[in-house]
Design an enzyme around this catalytic site. Structure first.
Site, short mmCIF file in Angstrom:
data_model
loop_
_atom_site.label_atom_id
_atom_site.label_comp_id
_atom_site.label_asym_id
_atom_site.label_seq_id
_atom_site.Cartn_x
_atom_site.Cartn_y
_atom_site.Cartn_z
N SER A 24 0.85 -1.18 0.04
CA SER A 24 0.02 -0.05 -0.10
C SER A 24 0.95 1.24 0.04
O SER A 24 0.52 2.36 0.34
CB SER A 24 -0.94 -0.21 1.16
OG SER A 24 -0.07 -0.17 2.32
N GLY A 25 2.09 1.35 -0.51
CA GLY A 25 2.83 2.42 -0.69
C GLY A 25 2.44 3.22 -1.91
O GLY A 25 1.48 2.52 -2.79
N ALA A 27 3.91 2.60 -4.97
CA ALA A 27 3.89 1.81 -6.17
C ALA A 27 2.34 0.78 -6.17
O ALA A 27 1.75 0.81 -7.10
CB ALA A 27 5.07 0.99 -6.13
N THR A 56 6.54 4.42 2.01
CA THR A 56 6.16 5.79 1.34
C THR A 56 6.02 6.90 2.27
O THR A 56 6.45 8.18 2.05
CB THR A 56 5.25 5.69 0.50
OG1 THR A 56 5.63 4.62 -0.43
CG2 THR A 56 4.75 6.82 -0.26
N ALA A 59 8.86 8.74 3.72
CA ALA A 59 10.01 9.71 2.76
C ALA A 59 9.93 11.01 2.96
O ALA A 59 8.70 11.56 3.22
CB ALA A 59 9.46 9.04 1.10
N GLY A 61 12.50 13.60 1.53
CA GLY A 61 12.90 14.94 0.67
C GLY A 61 11.92 15.47 -0.35
O GLY A 61 11.57 16.67 -0.39
N GLU A 126 18.85 17.88 -4.09
CA GLU A 126 19.51 16.98 -3.03
C GLU A 126 20.82 16.43 -3.76
O GLU A 126 21.13 16.68 -4.95
CB GLU A 126 18.62 15.96 -2.84
CG GLU A 126 17.22 16.23 -2.05
CD GLU A 126 16.50 15.37 -1.64
OE1 GLU A 126 16.88 14.15 -1.38
OE2 GLU A 126 15.38 15.63 -1.30
N HIS A 240 21.93 5.71 4.18
CA HIS A 240 21.76 7.02 4.16
C HIS A 240 22.91 7.71 5.05
O HIS A 240 22.84 7.27 6.17
CB HIS A 240 20.25 7.63 4.48
CG HIS A 240 19.98 8.91 3.96
ND1 HIS A 240 20.60 9.90 4.59
CD2 HIS A 240 19.24 9.36 3.15
CE1 HIS A 240 20.22 11.08 4.16
NE2 HIS A 240 19.21 10.80 3.26
N ARG A 284 25.41 9.37 -2.28
CA ARG A 284 25.02 8.93 -0.81
C ARG A 284 26.07 7.86 -0.35
O ARG A 284 26.52 8.11 0.72
CB ARG A 284 23.57 8.22 -1.03
CG ARG A 284 22.36 9.26 -0.79
CD ARG A 284 21.03 8.62 -0.76
NE ARG A 284 20.27 9.40 -0.64
CZ ARG A 284 18.93 9.31 -0.80
NH1 ARG A 284 18.45 8.08 -0.95
NH2 ARG A 284 17.88 10.16 -0.36
N HIS A 340 18.88 2.37 4.46
CA HIS A 340 17.92 3.21 3.76
C HIS A 340 17.12 2.59 2.56
O HIS A 340 15.78 2.66 2.79
CB HIS A 340 18.55 4.46 3.41
CG HIS A 340 17.50 5.48 2.87
ND1 HIS A 340 16.48 6.15 3.69
CD2 HIS A 340 17.51 6.42 1.40
CE1 HIS A 340 15.81 7.11 3.12
NE2 HIS A 340 16.40 7.24 1.61
N GLU A 364 10.30 -0.30 -4.08
CA GLU A 364 11.49 -0.87 -3.68
C GLU A 364 11.91 -2.40 -3.92
O GLU A 364 12.82 -2.84 -3.91
CB GLU A 364 11.55 -0.46 -2.23
CG GLU A 364 13.06 -0.53 -1.72
CD GLU A 364 13.28 0.02 -0.28
OE1 GLU A 364 14.29 -0.22 0.14
OE2 GLU A 364 12.44 0.73 0.24
N ARG A 375 21.52 4.74 -5.65
CA ARG A 375 20.39 5.44 -6.01
C ARG A 375 20.53 6.82 -5.90
O ARG A 375 20.92 7.37 -4.83
CB ARG A 375 19.06 4.98 -5.10
CG ARG A 375 17.72 5.86 -5.55
CD ARG A 375 16.50 5.28 -4.90
NE ARG A 375 16.65 5.47 -3.35
CZ ARG A 375 16.09 6.51 -2.87
NH1 ARG A 375 15.77 7.80 -3.39
NH2 ARG A 375 16.11 6.67 -1.48
#
Length: 510
Positions: A24-25, A27, A56, A59, A61, A126, A240, A284, A340, A364, A375
């Protein structure tokens, strides 16, 4: 969607759906919406019980756009990946990016992204981005996208959303996936579908410190792999660089550094420009290893937010609140690398198709090739949106009438198995992953991890055969994915992106 007319060879009590989505994110929501728009009846199953159980929602940024320059974004993605990302997959992402954002996020969900005083989008930047192209809502973008998205699909006439429901096994027959078995009955509850889409998120629960929810146990990857689906790039586990270094870690978005915050070591020195020409906005993997090196050599690393143009409390209220909750005062926040994102996963094509017929993956848990070995910031929400939409539409075209086949038989013969078994084994698994398969890997330690994880999986498998319990299946899934990560790491002997192989060496300043 309930159907109890099973033949003699199948479980009598089951359900059917045109398209089944697990997760249920962003995607999973995008896949469900896309399939429903094509007229299919969609069943979305999620083990989450509230939005913040989905990655999700965590998240921060933002979501990258091309801002009218897809070639520039493509170059940045490829460079951040250490040259390993699939150019064809990046083309799919950048070509679909702006239309997907406009269609779903702006027109359908009417997300109110931050704006300037002139009423224009307040694009941010970023790490490893060459331009300001990221849409955001302060530093809580995922929350502001997911919750309206869930409300929208929950109200859709063609979509049924069922929370607190875990998928335990894929139902397969002759190389084709026919649905899943859920934990809705002690012996398992079969759900048959014309096509199945996995959107189950990441693997953060495999590590002691993670920016993921606690239930990110790699379920989709494990179920797909056990059913025979191809997986790729599982050694590429991204850490991260700036998570709060104390207990109960939380993410300090790269948007902070994009707007001027800087990293300092225990001596008060800025150090990133000595590791990479892009300094604090290097990729990263580079920043994470540099932060860990400086922490070991000088005692700590802090993110200095005094250099920001605006006040943290005003510009990033969610981050400011987390700092207050942990008693952080002043402008220096102690940070350390933290697991992350998984760059690899279930191998899929440009439409989310896996190597198994009528099985799709997005988000993911899927390996699209976009991320390669590392990424680029703020591309995960975009990838989940683009591949979710593509998978949902393609699944409608590929789906047939749900076929009722024999489903796996699960057991509930040991209902009194102590719950502490799963907790104890999870502790052992996390310790192994942290020690041997973290930010840096040594070949001997990878081999040691593989041996420990094989023994652990054997112990877990013995118990899974005696009890149908969500925590045991999550533990099984985590142990399967952990073993796959160890195997992939052992087969890749070269340092690339976030898979960093060391033999008595440490990253050094340039």
């Amino acid at each position: 969607m309930t159907d109890t007319t099973a033949d003699a060879d199948a479980t009598a009590d089951h359900e059917t759906a045109d398209v089944l989505v697990v997760g249920s994110g962003i995607a999973g929501c995008a896949a469900a919406l896309s399939a429903a728009r094509e007229g299919s009846d969609v069943l979305l199953l999620t083990k989450a019980t509230k939005p913040d159980d989905a990655s999700t929602d965590w998240a921060q940024g933002g979501i990258s756009t091309t801002r009218g320059d897809p070639e520039s974004l493509k170059r940045d993605i490829l460079e951040a990946s250490d040259g390993t990302a699939d150019p064809d997959a990046i083309d799919v992402l950048v070509e679909d990016a702006d239309d997907a954002v406009e269609d779903v996020l702006l027109d359908t969900l009417e997300i109110e992204f931050d704006e300037t005083s002139e009423g224009e989008f307040d694009y941010t930047r970023e790490a490893a981005h060459s331009n300001y192209r990221i849409l955001h809502v302060d530093a809580a973008t995922g929350t502001h996208i997911l919750r309206p998205f869930l409300n929208h699909i929950d109200d859709h006439a063609n979509i049924e959303v069922r929370q607190d429901t875990a998928a335990l096994e894929l139902i397969t027959h002759e190389g084709r996936v026919h649905g899943v078995v859920t934990d809705e009955a002690p012996e398992g509850h079969p759900v048959f579908a014309g096509a199945t889409i996995l959107a189950t998120g990441g693997i953060g629960a495999l590590y002691g410190r993670s920016t993921n929810p606690d239930d990110a146990t790699g379920d989709g990857i494990a179920m797909a792999a056990l059913a025979g689906a191809d997986v790729e790039d599982l050694e590429y586990v991204q850490f991260h660089p700036t998570a709060y270094a104390g207990e109960d870690p939380f993410l300090l978005s790269e948007a902070l550094r994009g707007e001027g915050a800087v990293l300092r070591n225990g001596n008060g020195e800025r150090f990133m420009e000595e590791y990479h020409p892009q300094g604090d906005l290097a990729p990263r993997d580079v920043v994470a290893r540099a932060v860990e090196t400086e922490r070991e050599e000088t005692g700590e690393v802090v993110l200095d937010v005094s250099t920001l143009e605006g006040e943290v409390a005003a510009e990033y209220p969610a981050i400011a609140e987390k700092c207050r909750d942990r008693g952080i005062e002043g402008d220096e926040i102690p940070v350390a690398p933290c697991e992350h994102f998984l760059c690899g996963g279930i191998a899929v094509d440009e439409n989310g198709r896996t190597s198994l017929d009528r099985l799709y993956a997005a988000g993911e848990c899927a390996r699209t090739g976009v991320h390669g070995a590392n990424r680029l910031a703020s591309t995960s929400l975009l990838e989940g949106l683009v591949w979710g939409l593509r998978a949902g539409a393609d699944a409608v075209d590929a789906a047939a009438e749900p076929e009722i086949v024999e489903a796996p038989e699960l057991r509930d013969s040991d209902p009194d198995l102590p719950e502490r078994f799963a907790a104890e084994k999870f502790t052992r698994l996390k310790r192994t992953m942290d020690e041997y398969l973290g930010l840096e890997r040594d070949p001997d330690e990878i081999a040691r991890a593989s041996a420990v994880l094989r023994r652990l999986k054997g112990e877990v498998d013995a118990y899974v055969r005696t009890r149908t319990a969500r925590d045991l299946y999550e533990l099984r899934n985590a142990s399967v994915v952990a073993l796959l990560i160890a195997r992939a790491a052992s087969e890749n002997t070269e340092s690339t992106g976030c898979h960093y192989v060391v033999e008595d060496e440490r990253p050094a300043r340039a």
